[in-house]
Write a protein that holds these residues in place. Sequence first.
Motif, short mmCIF file in Angstrom:
data_model
loop_
_atom_site.label_atom_id
_atom_site.label_comp_id
_atom_site.label_asym_id
_atom_site.label_seq_id
_atom_site.Cartn_x
_atom_site.Cartn_y
_atom_site.Cartn_z
N GLU A 1 -40.34 12.32 -35.92
CA GLU A 1 -38.91 12.04 -34.71
C GLU A 1 -38.37 10.91 -34.63
O GLU A 1 -39.16 9.94 -34.45
CB GLU A 1 -39.58 12.79 -33.51
CG GLU A 1 -40.22 14.22 -33.65
CD GLU A 1 -40.54 14.74 -32.27
OE1 GLU A 1 -40.13 14.28 -31.10
OE2 GLU A 1 -41.33 15.77 -32.28
N GLU A 2 -37.25 10.87 -34.35
CA GLU A 2 -36.64 9.72 -34.04
C GLU A 2 -36.68 9.40 -32.56
O GLU A 2 -36.52 10.18 -31.79
CB GLU A 2 -35.07 9.50 -34.41
CG GLU A 2 -35.02 9.69 -35.79
CD GLU A 2 -33.37 9.75 -36.22
OE1 GLU A 2 -32.59 9.01 -35.56
OE2 GLU A 2 -33.04 10.17 -37.18
N PRO A 3 -36.95 7.90 -32.25
CA PRO A 3 -36.85 7.71 -30.93
C PRO A 3 -35.60 7.83 -30.21
O PRO A 3 -34.53 7.77 -30.73
CB PRO A 3 -37.18 6.38 -30.84
CG PRO A 3 -37.06 5.66 -32.21
CD PRO A 3 -37.01 7.02 -33.10
N LEU A 4 -35.70 8.36 -28.80
CA LEU A 4 -34.59 8.68 -28.09
C LEU A 4 -33.72 7.25 -27.87
O LEU A 4 -34.46 6.16 -27.58
CB LEU A 4 -34.90 9.18 -27.13
CG LEU A 4 -35.41 10.76 -26.85
CD1 LEU A 4 -35.90 11.16 -25.37
CD2 LEU A 4 -34.34 11.59 -27.62
N PRO A 5 -32.39 7.14 -27.85
CA PRO A 5 -31.95 6.02 -27.39
C PRO A 5 -32.16 5.59 -26.02
O PRO A 5 -32.23 6.51 -25.22
CB PRO A 5 -30.21 6.32 -27.65
CG PRO A 5 -30.22 7.70 -27.64
CD PRO A 5 -31.68 8.24 -28.03
#
Length: 60
Positions: free
Chosen positions: A3-7
């Motif tokens: 999962e990509e980290p949230l901005p």
Amino acid sequence: MDEEPLPKPRDPLVAQDISRLSEDEIAHRIDQLKAEIARLETALEAKRASRAAAAAAFKF
């Protein structure tokens, strides 16, 4: 699944249109930002001191 980290959320005081602010509002924002800078500098000093203490404890 990676999962990509949230901005990170944008700070409402940074990069906001200031053209409609009064002189008093601008001065108030400057004071807020200076207080935040001081808070961040204090936190940075504490982290550096903690790292230095840990490095000294494990230095042979």
